[in-house]
Design a protein around this motif. Structure first.
Motif, PDB file in Angstrom:
ATOM      1  N   CYS A  33     -20.903-137.682  55.433  1.00  0.00           N
ATOM      2  CA  CYS A  33     -20.990-137.610  53.890  1.00  0.00           C
ATOM      3  C   CYS A  33     -19.617-137.035  53.202  1.00  0.00           C
ATOM      4  O   CYS A  33     -19.383-135.891  53.734  1.00  0.00           O
ATOM      5  CB  CYS A  33     -22.191-137.096  53.314  1.00  0.00           C
ATOM      6  SG  CYS A  33     -22.480-136.951  51.458  1.00  0.00           S
ATOM      7  N   MET A  34     -19.102-137.683  52.500  1.00  0.00           N
ATOM      8  CA  MET A  34     -17.912-137.186  51.690  1.00  0.00           C
ATOM      9  C   MET A  34     -18.212-137.245  50.310  1.00  0.00           C
ATOM     10  O   MET A  34     -19.267-138.028  49.746  1.00  0.00           O
ATOM     11  CB  MET A  34     -16.640-137.787  51.937  1.00  0.00           C
ATOM     12  CG  MET A  34     -16.032-137.704  53.276  1.00  0.00           C
ATOM     13  SD  MET A  34     -14.460-138.492  53.707  1.00  0.00           S
ATOM     14  CE  MET A  34     -13.647-137.335  52.461  1.00  0.00           C
ATOM     15  N   GLY A  35     -17.680-136.622  49.245  1.00  0.00           N
ATOM     16  CA  GLY A  35     -18.080-136.562  47.852  1.00  0.00           C
ATOM     17  C   GLY A  35     -16.873-136.144  47.064  1.00  0.00           C
ATOM     18  O   GLY A  35     -15.797-135.693  47.480  1.00  0.00           O
ATOM     19  N   TRP A  36     -17.045-136.502  45.735  1.00  0.00           N
ATOM     20  CA  TRP A  36     -16.208-135.989  44.726  1.00  0.00           C
ATOM     21  C   TRP A  36     -16.984-135.020  43.961  1.00  0.00           C
ATOM     22  O   TRP A  36     -17.955-135.255  43.592  1.00  0.00           O
ATOM     23  CB  TRP A  36     -15.570-137.078  44.031  1.00  0.00           C
ATOM     24  CG  TRP A  36     -14.551-137.917  44.637  1.00  0.00           C
ATOM     25  CD1 TRP A  36     -14.651-139.015  45.227  1.00  0.00           C
ATOM     26  CD2 TRP A  36     -13.041-137.631  44.711  1.00  0.00           C
ATOM     27  NE1 TRP A  36     -13.270-139.399  45.667  1.00  0.00           N
ATOM     28  CE2 TRP A  36     -12.550-138.770  45.328  1.00  0.00           C
ATOM     29  CE3 TRP A  36     -12.166-136.584  44.223  1.00  0.00           C
ATOM     30  CZ2 TRP A  36     -11.213-138.661  45.776  1.00  0.00           C
ATOM     31  CZ3 TRP A  36     -10.893-136.570  44.291  1.00  0.00           C
ATOM     32  CH2 TRP A  36     -10.399-137.631  45.213  1.00  0.00           C
ATOM     33  N   PHE A  37     -16.284-134.017  43.648  1.00  0.00           N
ATOM     34  CA  PHE A  37     -16.749-133.083  42.635  1.00  0.00           C
ATOM     35  C   PHE A  37     -15.827-132.802  41.549  1.00  0.00           C
ATOM     36  O   PHE A  37     -14.733-133.060  41.711  1.00  0.00           O
ATOM     37  CB  PHE A  37     -17.184-131.543  43.307  1.00  0.00           C
ATOM     38  CG  PHE A  37     -18.336-131.601  44.288  1.00  0.00           C
ATOM     39  CD1 PHE A  37     -18.337-132.329  45.450  1.00  0.00           C
ATOM     40  CD2 PHE A  37     -19.536-130.808  43.996  1.00  0.00           C
ATOM     41  CE1 PHE A  37     -19.374-132.132  46.425  1.00  0.00           C
ATOM     42  CE2 PHE A  37     -20.398-130.804  44.744  1.00  0.00           C
ATOM     43  CZ  PHE A  37     -20.464-131.575  46.277  1.00  0.00           C
ATOM     44  N   ARG A  38     -16.213-131.969  40.286  1.00  0.00           N
ATOM     45  CA  ARG A  38     -15.459-131.990  39.249  1.00  0.00           C
ATOM     46  C   ARG A  38     -15.832-130.570  38.770  1.00  0.00           C
ATOM     47  O   ARG A  38     -16.898-130.239  38.849  1.00  0.00           O
ATOM     48  CB  ARG A  38     -15.433-133.122  38.304  1.00  0.00           C
ATOM     49  CG  ARG A  38     -16.502-133.049  37.456  1.00  0.00           C
ATOM     50  CD  ARG A  38     -16.271-134.486  36.550  1.00  0.00           C
ATOM     51  NE  ARG A  38     -17.476-134.645  35.753  1.00  0.00           N
ATOM     52  CZ  ARG A  38     -17.843-135.818  34.969  1.00  0.00           C
ATOM     53  NH1 ARG A  38     -16.718-136.781  35.258  1.00  0.00           N
ATOM     54  NH2 ARG A  38     -18.980-136.037  34.539  1.00  0.00           N
ATOM     55  N   GLN A  39     -14.789-129.870  38.161  1.00  0.00           N
ATOM     56  CA  GLN A  39     -15.037-128.515  37.540  1.00  0.00           C
ATOM     57  C   GLN A  39     -14.288-128.635  36.426  1.00  0.00           C
ATOM     58  O   GLN A  39     -12.973-128.588  36.277  1.00  0.00           O
ATOM     59  CB  GLN A  39     -14.530-127.410  38.657  1.00  0.00           C
ATOM     60  CG  GLN A  39     -15.016-126.149  38.055  1.00  0.00           C
ATOM     61  CD  GLN A  39     -14.806-125.074  39.441  1.00  0.00           C
ATOM     62  OE1 GLN A  39     -13.940-125.467  40.195  1.00  0.00           O
ATOM     63  NE2 GLN A  39     -15.607-123.945  38.929  1.00  0.00           N
ATOM     64  N   ALA A  40     -14.963-128.413  35.141  1.00  0.00           N
ATOM     65  CA  ALA A  40     -14.624-128.157  33.818  1.00  0.00           C
ATOM     66  C   ALA A  40     -13.970-126.798  33.557  1.00  0.00           C
ATOM     67  O   ALA A  40     -14.625-125.868  34.254  1.00  0.00           O
ATOM     68  CB  ALA A  40     -15.286-128.544  32.840  1.00  0.00           C
ATOM     69  N   PRO A  41     -13.289-126.143  32.689  1.00  0.00           N
ATOM     70  CA  PRO A  41     -12.986-124.941  32.374  1.00  0.00           C
ATOM     71  C   PRO A  41     -14.100-124.245  32.184  1.00  0.00           C
ATOM     72  O   PRO A  41     -14.900-124.217  31.391  1.00  0.00           O
ATOM     73  CB  PRO A  41     -11.942-124.962  31.163  1.00  0.00           C
ATOM     74  CG  PRO A  41     -11.229-126.329  31.334  1.00  0.00           C
ATOM     75  CD  PRO A  41     -12.332-127.291  31.984  1.00  0.00           C
ATOM     76  N   GLY A  42     -14.316-123.195  32.782  1.00  0.00           N
ATOM     77  CA  GLY A  42     -15.275-121.899  32.555  1.00  0.00           C
ATOM     78  C   GLY A  42     -16.850-122.457  32.918  1.00  0.00           C
ATOM     79  O   GLY A  42     -17.513-122.042  32.660  1.00  0.00           O
ATOM     80  N   LYS A  43     -16.684-123.659  33.882  1.00  0.00           N
ATOM     81  CA  LYS A  43     -17.936-124.020  34.488  1.00  0.00           C
ATOM     82  C   LYS A  43     -17.884-124.312  35.738  1.00  0.00           C
ATOM     83  O   LYS A  43     -16.826-124.109  36.676  1.00  0.00           O
ATOM     84  CB  LYS A  43     -18.299-125.670  33.891  1.00  0.00           C
ATOM     85  CG  LYS A  43     -18.367-125.396  32.359  1.00  0.00           C
ATOM     86  CD  LYS A  43     -19.047-126.707  31.804  1.00  0.00           C
ATOM     87  CE  LYS A  43     -19.318-126.735  30.308  1.00  0.00           C
ATOM     88  NZ  LYS A  43     -19.653-128.035  29.862  1.00  0.00           N
TER      89      LYS A  43
END
Length: 123
Positions: A33-43
């Motif tokens: 399993c591979m994935g993409w994650f994302r991170q918004a500023p301050g989150k």
């Protein structure tokens, strides 16, 4: 030595498209399993999509269904994320993850390898 390198981020207008790439070097012995994650500023770091290179199954978070598509080039060890109809709320740093250890896939701690991230800004 395992290394993940993302690329393809940038600044686009709402409705535009980007294609992210994650090049994997080294041998990941743990998990398909591979994935993409994302991170918004301050989150926190939130999952976007998972892809199992073994059985080809995928799972998308609801907010990106129908707009994002994940794909694997298993021969070249590249994970792609095609992002269409981008929205302002898609902005953030996108990270590629690999080396799934088991447990809740939504928990970033259950992935052993991460890239440095690529910035996506939608205005």
């Amino acid at each position: 030595h395992v290394q993940l390198v993302e690329s393809g981020g940038g600044s686009v207008k709402a409705g535009g498209s980007l294609r992210l790439s994650c090049v994997v070097s080294g041998n990941i012995n743990r998990g398909n399993c591979m994935g993409w994650f994302r991170q918004a500023p301050g989150k926190g770091r939130d999952w976007v999509v998972f892809s199992n290179k073994g059985d080809g199954s995928t799972a998308y978070t609801d907010s990106v269904k129908g707009r994002f598509t994940v794909s694997h080039d298993t021969a070249k060890q590249i994970l792609y994320l095609q992002m269409n109809d981008l929205k302002v709320e898609d902005s953030g740093v996108y990270y590629c993850a690999a080396g799934y250890r088991g447990g809740n896939r939504l928990n970033p701690a259950n992935f052993g390898y991460w890239g440095q991230g690529t910035q996506v800004t939608v205005s």
